[in-house]
Write a protein that holds these residues in place. Structure first.
Motif, short mmCIF file in Angstrom:
data_model
loop_
_atom_site.label_atom_id
_atom_site.label_comp_id
_atom_site.label_asym_id
_atom_site.label_seq_id
_atom_site.Cartn_x
_atom_site.Cartn_y
_atom_site.Cartn_z
N UNK A 1 31.63 -8.72 -10.93
CA UNK A 1 33.12 -9.17 -11.13
C UNK A 1 33.41 -9.83 -9.94
N UNK A 2 34.64 -10.54 -9.99
CA UNK A 2 35.11 -10.74 -8.63
C UNK A 2 35.87 -12.41 -8.62
N UNK A 3 36.71 -12.67 -7.85
CA UNK A 3 37.20 -14.05 -7.90
C UNK A 3 36.13 -14.96 -7.48
N UNK A 4 36.08 -16.13 -7.90
CA UNK A 4 35.17 -17.30 -7.16
C UNK A 4 35.86 -18.05 -6.44
N UNK A 5 37.18 -18.14 -6.33
CA UNK A 5 37.93 -18.92 -5.46
C UNK A 5 39.44 -18.32 -4.83
N UNK A 6 39.42 -18.45 -3.77
CA UNK A 6 40.70 -17.89 -3.20
C UNK A 6 41.79 -18.54 -3.79
N UNK A 7 42.93 -17.80 -3.47
CA UNK A 7 44.16 -18.29 -4.08
C UNK A 7 44.46 -19.52 -3.10
N UNK A 8 44.84 -20.71 -3.96
CA UNK A 8 44.66 -22.10 -3.13
C UNK A 8 46.03 -22.72 -3.63
#
Lengths: 399, 186, 599
Positions: A311-318
């Motif tokens: 699991x986990x985000x694949x992109x930072x908050x942009x």
């Protein structure tokens, strides 16, 4: 290293006892004397790595003078990027190296992230690591084919390039593209792994190892290969600093410089990367070193797959990347490609477009300064083997 | 690193210092003192690896910024040495004696930026642009689009629309434009 | 040389017995991966022709072109992307950026055509063999190229606001505004939807560049009431926003407010270049009836075009329904004053407490002025006419809101029912809630309407905030009878409302008489729409004036009635809302200009 001056080794110090005549430290080459012939190896020549050419003056079959010509592949990516928004750069840079595009993608994204102060999430870091390491495998397999092919062993070239295609199949599943993956975007990566990817990747690692054992038998442990490559194109430790030599070329000459270890990026600091070096510095040492590094890459991919977070985000908050502005600054981000230090120097001026991007490829010196030096006094038939053993790649020279 | 910066400060006029990351620092020095500091860094401070030499065109300031990216194998630190030189008749001392591949970068900068390095070997040879007749193309004022339009032909029959303009044409063509402010002095 | 090195290569022959890797028929046996970036597909039912794909394409491969059968409507330009595969590099950035998700890719990568022109086409319009492909590259929901998340607006908490009329929305600060403005993709679809056709991408870009002077100039090109509009506009533009298809639309209204809020009133003349207007250059005078949005807008544009303009207002202050219909917690009065005070500095005169038809007649205005603009608004309430609605404790929302603004004492009951589900109903509900809170320390107000919750005409945030302030909302009930016992209201009988409109779209509610409810009340407020007061039209004028079948004054596209000197606009023609009023005033001012120039 005293034995380097012995006549057994060719390359670093040219033996000028017979020809050409030396005057004031310069070789006197009179083409009208009919002692010398000028020939071009490339740009369309099977013995040249990609779109470049080497202008040669030979005496018999011995090269007495060499000059590298590039410019057949200049696409002005650095200039184009100055005219594009940051987000529009990643489809461009992968084209700077065909066999190993991902290093470029990583560097350009990482440079932007570094300037903009963005932290890439854990999972995206692992996916990037996987992508980079897989691209190293693809590139090494292609190099192995090239090195064997340059010595006339076409069968091995077909095996390894064929095996590389299976790795490209994995890339296709993962990124949507076979050759240019365009996978890493500023802030992260574009997709998570598809279902069943890990099993297929592990299966392919086994198949690749099986193939490599054949390569070991037929190439690494081949009397013919040894007699052709041993003593060819020796790089001495002194040359490493002198010419800015990096990567396997430097490691084979005893310089322990691997960016994955020295300046770890993405997740390499958590992986067990071993420094593989040699002290011989000739083409065979480099071949062996790359062969071992290829095995290490297979190990690493296997380890990365095991440790890949589910699991986990694949992109930072942009922010909106269409209007993305990066604060002024300059940075240099580098990664270890199969050819060595691959880096991007990026300058931002606070606008929506980069002020300057420079792509530093390892071949820049390997294929020009180093090649022009090492090519002298070797046989024409060895030139192709020498070029491949330096792992030169023209598009990263002229960008 | 702090000590090194202090040392550099003692040796030359340090115009600027910046730390981008733990393993990446930038210093800016004067043009005349560059060779001296590079030689010192290479011979005494372990910065033996020249990763690249490049230029940035600071068109607005009338300057080029040269960047010599050095690397120290033992401390794993990159140090970028910046120098500002005039953009007109740009000229710089050669570093080919310090690094054998320095001439390559100098040849490239001569071709792509028009910066001359008088003593550098083969500096006037063409690098990637054989037969190029325009201004050095990496200069900021080289207009790539204009060059492209002049040199290559466009595929015929392409046309495009601005969605907002198109919608105006379709939906509210007759909506009056903003009135002109009638001022006393006009 | 080792013997082993001589012999070991011979093992190459082992591979002769192995099965080859070759794919026999690669065109048919080797489809692209499920994630493959092949030829494009475009779902026309989702595509809105915003042109972001064209904008982002770094190869200049996309043109956005009209396509047969695609109409230009609100929120859809009718244009569609045409892709030149001679330039496309298959990076799929257009797919990732597409705000609607209409543009995707198939996994098809083989296609042969004789004519090179065939490789330039509009995906979705032209038949292709891959258009029904179910696999291929699509944007991962886990990544964002565009920013779909609105910058949160700070609001005063319910417990801090439910006793007073303090403004709830705090407004963006600079950092927030720039961050929000950066989300805009400049497609411009909103401009067509805005009744005033404001250059929304223009002023948002100016905010992004932190050039608020320029932003204010853009605002005033088409809208002279940014403080008012920036707070209470119905923001139809936000429903047309391309980002709305996949996330939060741009906070266009709040950004407009941000611009006006940052610039003090005394800087307006300097920034807008209105310090030295021509003084009666044309020597023509225009009268404006009503200082509401339509009237103020018309007066502003007439003034900057050099006309001597005077506004007649029946009530003691300006703003019209914006002041007397909208509670102060949504639109503070000083903000109305800011917009109107600036108008006064341009030489526009406003005469308050002057009702046309009573204090001055319309004929007098006609005689005295070259043209008249009437923007008199909808100030009359409408009744449900259910039994009991003629009781003295049954009020109209408009009247009551006006009384509150005028500062008159309201006899607030303990239990109140509001009939209506529009924004005005929410306004009176929340106003009464505050008054109850002040008087009794608790809220017992209930609003009921015919429409079901999902289709209530009021803005969602109004409903949410009303509930936060402890008002009860009971949608989908139809009022049947107001129960009166001993001359006092005891409550409202309602039946379940099943649908409001019939198949033809006419107002024709259907009820389920079995499902009934009784809402306890000792005071009832009706808020089911407003009517216009045209009593200022004298019999002579009425006889000449053309009316529409629905009882409105008939106007042309310049808001000119058939009496050439009389222009009419605002709520009595279009709307009702503030932005239509502003737009009407703007167009009418141009109309008056051309009418007077041709006279």
């Amino acid at each position: 290293m005293s034995n380097l001056s012995s006549s057994k080794y060719r390359g670093y110090e040219a033996d000028r006892s017979k020809y050409p005549e030396m005057k004031n430290g310069k070789a006197v080459i009179d083409l009208d004397s009919h002692k010398y012939t000028k020939i071009w190896q490339g740009p369309q020549h099977p013995g040249v790595t990609g779109n470049m050419s080497v202008e040669l003056i030979v005496n018999g079959d011995e090269i007495v003078w060499a000059k590298t010509h590039v410019g057949y592949l200049h696409r002005a990516f650095e200039k184009l990027m100055e005219r594009r928004k940051y987000i529009q750069c990643f489809p461009l840079v992968c084209r700077i190296c065909v066999p190993e595009p991902d290093t470029n993608e990583y560097c350009v994204s990482a440079a932007m992230e570094d300037l903009a102060g963005i932290t890439v999430p854990e999972k995206a870091q692992w996916l990037r690591t996987l992508n980079l390491e897989m691209s190293r495998i693809g590139s090494y397999l292609m190099w192995l084919g090239g090195q064997a092919g340059s010595l006339g062993m076409g069968a091995i070239a077909q095996w390894t390039v064929g095996m590389r295609d299976f790795w490209l199949d994995l890339f296709e599943e993962m990124t949507g593209g076979r050759v240019y993956h365009m996978y890493m975007i500023p802030g992260g990566v574009r997709k998570d792994l598809p279902d069943g990817f890990k099993e297929r990747a592990r299966d392919l690692i086994i198949r690749t190892r099986r193939l490599l054992s054949d390569v070991e038998n037929t190439f690494i442990s081949n009397a013919l290969v040894k007699s052709r490559l041993q003593g060819l194109g020796i790089i001495t430790p002194e040359m490493v600093d002198e010419f800015g030599i990096v990567g396997p070329n430097a490691r084979a000459a005893g310089r322990g410089y691997d960016i994955r270890i020295n300046n770890p990026y993405v997740k390499y600091d958590e992986l067990d990367v071993k420094m593989i070096t040699s002290t011989v510095g000739d083409a065979y040492a480099r071949a062996q070193l790359r062969y071992n590094d290829l095995h290490q890459s297979l190990d690493l991919v296997s380890e990365i797959l095991d440790r890949m977070p589910e699991e986990g985000a694949i992109q930072a908050e942009m922010p909106n990347l269409v209007n993305w502005k990066i604060p002024p600054g300059q940075t240099y981000v580098k990664a270890e490609s199969t050819r060595g230090e691959h880096g991007f120097y990026m300058v931002s001026d606070g606008s929506e477009k980069p002020r300057r991007v420079f792509a530093r490829g390892a071949s820049y010196t390997h294929a020009i300064s180093v090649l022009e030096k090492l090519a002298v006094n070797i046989s024409i038939s060895d030139l192709a083997g020498l070029m491949v053993s330096l792992h030169t790649c023209p598009p990263e020279i002229e960008r | 690193m702090e000590q090194l910066i202090k040392k550099i400060k003692g040796m030359v006029h340090l115009r600027a210092y910046g730390k981008q990351r733990d393993d990446l620092h930038f210093v800016t020095v004067d043009k005349a003192q560059l060779e001296m500091i590079l030689a010192h860094l290479k011979n005494y401070e372990g910065f033996t690896h020249l990763a690249f030499l490049q230029a940035v065109d600071l068109l607005e300031e009338g300057k080029f910024r040269l960047i010599y990216m050095l690397y120290n194998y033992s401390t794993n630190v990159n140090l970028g040495v910046n120098v500002l030189i005039d953009r007109d008749n740009a000229e710089m001392n050669s570093i080919h004696k310090l690094w054998a591949h320095g001439w390559q970068y100098q040849r490239e900068l001569h071709e792509l930026f028009g910066i001359d390095f008088p003593d550098s070997p083969r500096v006037h040879e063409s690098f990637v642009l054989e037969g190029w007749e325009e201004m050095p193309p990496m200069r900021r004022d080289f207009d790539t689009l204009e060059y492209s339009n002049r040199t290559f032909y466009q595929r015929p029959g392409r046309s495009t629309n601005d969605p907002a303009e198109y919608m105006k044409e379709k939906i509210y063509k007759n909506y009056p434009a903003a009135p002109v402010i009638r001022r006393d002095n006009e | 040389m080792k013997l082993k090195d001589v012999l070991s290569p011979l093992r190459v022959w082992e591979r002769a017995a192995q099965k080859p890797w070759t794919i026999k028929d690669p065109i048919n046996d080797r489809p692209g991966a499920d994630n493959y970036r092949g030829f494009h597909k475009n779902d026309f039912s989702k595509c809105i022709g915003c042109g972001t794909c064209e904008e982002i394409c770094q190869n200049d491969a996309i043109d956005i072109v009209p396509v047969e059968g695609q109409e230009t409507v609100d929120g859809d330009s009718g244009l569609r992307p045409m892709i030149d595969y001679g330039r496309c590099c298959w990076c799929a950035l257009c797919v990732d950026v597409c705000p609607t998700g209409s543009l995707t890719m198939s996994n098809d990568y083989t296609w042969i055509a004789d004519d090179p022109e065939d490789y330039r086409f509009v995906p979705g319009a032209d038949k292709t063999k891959w258009q029904d492909s179910t696999v291929g590259y699509t944007r991962s929901p886990d990544i964002q190229i565009l920013d779909y998340n609105r910058v949160d607006m700070l609001e005063i908490k319910p417990e801090d606001r439910d006793k007073s009329f303090i403004e709830i929305v705090k407004g963006y600060n600079k950092e927030q505004a720039i961050k929000e403005a950066e989300r805009c993709i400049q497609c411009g679809l909103c401009t067509a939807t805005c009744p005033a056709h404001m250059d929304i991408p223009g002023y948002i870009a100016a905010i992004r560049d932190d050039d608020l002077d320029q932003a204010l100039r853009i605002l005033y090109e088409t809208n002279p009431m940014p403080e008012i509009c920036g707070r209470i506009c119905t923001h139809k533009c936000e429903t047309a926003c391309a980002l709305h298809n996949n996330g939060d639309p741009l906070a266009i209204r709040w950004l407009k407010r941000y611009i006006a809020d940052q610039i003090p009133a005394d800087k307006y003349q300097e920034i807008l270049g209105t310090a030295h207007l021509v003084d009666e250059q044309l020597n023509r005078k225009v009268a404006v009836i009503g200082a509401g949005p339509a009237g103020v807008s018309a007066a502003y544009y007439l003034a900057i075009m050099g006309y001597k303009t005077k506004i007649y207002e029946a009530l003691p202050a300006s703003g019209g329904m914006a002041r007397y219909g909208i509670p102060e917690y949504r639109l503070p009065y000083d903000q109305i004053d800011k917009d109107v005070e600036y108008l006064k500095t341009l030489g526009v005169e406003i005469q308050y407490n002057t009702r046309i038809g009573e204090d001055i007649t319309l004929e007098e205005l006609h005689r005295e002025y070259d043209a008249v603009f009437a923007g008199t608004g909808l100030h009359l309430g409408r009744s449900t006419r259910v039994p009991g609605s003629d009781h003295s404790r049954v009020y109209f929302a408009t009247d009551m809101l006006r009384e509150v603004t005028l500062g008159n004492e309201i006899d607030v009951a303990e239990n109140i029912v509001v009939i209506g589900g529009g924004n005005v109903a929410m306004d009176i509900t929340r106003t009464l809630a505050r008054l109850q809170n002040q008087k009794y320390g608790k809220v017992q107000v209930l609003a009921t309407c015919l429409e079901a919750e999902e289709v209530m005409p009021a803005d969602l945030e109004e409903i949410v905030e009303a509930r936060e302030e402890n008002a009860v909302i009971e949608p989908a009930w139809g009022p049947k009878e107001i129960e009166i016992k001993n001359g006092k209201i005891t409550g409202l009988h309602v039946s379940k409302c099943l649908s409001v409109f019939d198949e033809d779209g006419r107002f024709n509610p259907r009820f389920d008489e079995e499902q009934k409810k009784f809402f306890k009340a000792d005071m009832i407020v009706e808020s089911i729409g407003q009517g216009m007061d045209l009593s200022y039209l004298t019999e002579e004028i009425k006889a000449e004036l053309k009316m529409t079948p629905r009882g409105r004054i008939e106007v042309n596209d310049k808001f000119q009635s058939n009496l050439k000197w009389l222009f009419v606009g605002g709520d009595i023609i279009e709307g009702p809302d503030v932005i239509h009023g502003i737009a009407n005033g703007y167009v009418a001012a141009r109309g008056i200009d051309s009418y007077l120039n041709s006279k």
